[in-house]
Design an enzyme around this catalytic site. Structure first.
Site, PDB file in Angstrom:
ATOM      1  N   ILE A 130       1.867   6.428   4.754  1.00 14.18           N
ATOM      2  CA  ILE A 130       1.190   6.456   3.615  1.00 14.18           C
ATOM      3  C   ILE A 130       0.409   7.520   3.444  1.00 14.18           C
ATOM      4  O   ILE A 130      -0.425   7.709   3.991  1.00 14.18           O
ATOM      5  CB  ILE A 130       0.687   4.964   3.275  1.00 14.18           C
ATOM      6  CG1 ILE A 130       1.580   3.967   3.808  1.00 14.18           C
ATOM      7  CG2 ILE A 130      -0.215   4.602   2.209  1.00 14.18           C
ATOM      8  CD1 ILE A 130       0.903   2.439   3.952  1.00 14.18           C
ATOM      9  N   ASP A 131       0.818   8.296   2.166  1.00 19.71           N
ATOM     10  CA  ASP A 131       0.050   9.447   1.848  1.00 19.71           C
ATOM     11  C   ASP A 131      -0.997   9.187   0.741  1.00 19.71           C
ATOM     12  O   ASP A 131      -0.485   8.596  -0.274  1.00 19.71           O
ATOM     13  CB  ASP A 131       0.924  10.574   1.499  1.00 19.71           C
ATOM     14  CG  ASP A 131       1.779  11.124   2.635  1.00 19.71           C
ATOM     15  OD1 ASP A 131       1.431  10.709   3.781  1.00 19.71           O
ATOM     16  OD2 ASP A 131       2.877  11.668   2.217  1.00 19.71           O
ATOM     17  N   VAL A 132      -2.122   9.417   0.876  1.00 17.33           N
ATOM     18  CA  VAL A 132      -3.117   8.739  -0.109  1.00 17.33           C
ATOM     19  C   VAL A 132      -4.040   9.939  -0.649  1.00 17.33           C
ATOM     20  O   VAL A 132      -4.461  10.875   0.134  1.00 17.33           O
ATOM     21  CB  VAL A 132      -4.295   7.697   0.573  1.00 17.33           C
ATOM     22  CG1 VAL A 132      -5.096   7.243  -0.559  1.00 17.33           C
ATOM     23  CG2 VAL A 132      -3.267   6.629   1.171  1.00 17.33           C
TER      24      VAL A 132
END
Length: 258
Positions: A130-132
């Site tokens: 998950i890239d935030v």
């Protein structure tokens, strides 16, 4: 005996070269990934994460020929992410020597792949990434497609969904902190870690082993991954492939005696 949370070098590759980005942009060429793997062999690292940072945006699958070359030189467990869209690619990845498959874009675009992969390999081998990115007014948005495409769900929602689908771990990467070496986004890591029961690997922003300690204790992460601190040395970021000594990690309390 010591309890040893996992500390994971995360190597970004592009066109078969080792690179390092800042906030997912401006990749700097650092050399041959295989040479880096050979150095890490002697450092006793827990595992190694290989990420092809342009596979998805270039609409191609994993470079299996080169990934096999990397695996043949590695003495530690390997995980790989980048361009994975089918179960057959995951099967091939395991066949050539990787223990874990990391899935980011396909987790959002074809979530059934996570279920299929878990059925095939077991949850312990499937990692959802998950890239935030931090946006205005404290909002944290998630991105796929090598950080280029925003999705509608927030990090906690995606983390819970990954757990529901059977993923065994989360690789939580802060785009806003990537390559900055200013410490992890502790609020982000803590929020996600406390929302799920599966392990969270924090990534993005580590400068030194004290950042590891903070993200493991204050951020409640299960493991700490990093790129820059394993490939750079000093304020001018000279290229040096290195890893902390075990005694350093014992001295500051990351490795604790049982």
């Amino acid at each position: 005996m010591y309890s040893r949370p996992r500390l994971i070098p995360c190597l970004s590759i592009q066109d078969r070269g080792l690179v390092k980005t800042t906030k997912f942009t401006n990749p700097r060429y650092l050399g041959d990934p295989i040479n880096a793997v050979k150095i890490f062999n002697g450092k006793g690292v827990d595992e190694l994460c290989i990420l092809d940072i342009t596979a998805t945006s270039e609409n191609r699958g994993p470079d299996f020929e080169y990934l096999k070359d990397i695996a043949s030189e590695a003495f530690m467990p390997l995980s790989y992410g980048g361009g994975i869209t089918t179960l057959s690619e995951i099967e091939k990845l395991f066949y050539i020597g990787y223990e874990k498959a990391i899935i980011n874009t396909s987790f959002v675009t074809k979530p059934e792949l996570i279920k299929e992969a878990v059925e095939f390999a077991g949850s312990q081998s499937i990692v959802v990434s998950i890239d935030v990115k931090n946006e205005l007014f404290g909002k944290k948005s998630c991105y796929i497609n090598d950080g280029k495409t925003k999705v509608k769900h927030d990090p906690v929602t995606l983390a819970k969904r990954a757990e529901e689908l059977g993923a065994g771990e989360l690789l939580l990467n802060s785009i806003s902190y990537d390559g900055t070496m200013k410490g992890y986004d502790l609020d982000l890591v803590k929020d996600v870690s406390e929302s799920v029961s599966i392990p969270v690997i924090a990534c993005g922003g580590a400068k030194d082993i004290y950042d590891f300690k903070r993200v493991l204790e204050d951020g409640k992460a299960h493991a700490a991954a990093a790129g820059s601190m394993y490939v750079y040395y000093g304020a001018k970021k000279a290229v040096l492939i290195t890893a902390p000594e075990e005694q350093e990690l014992i001295d500051i309390g990351i490795y604790k005696q049982n």
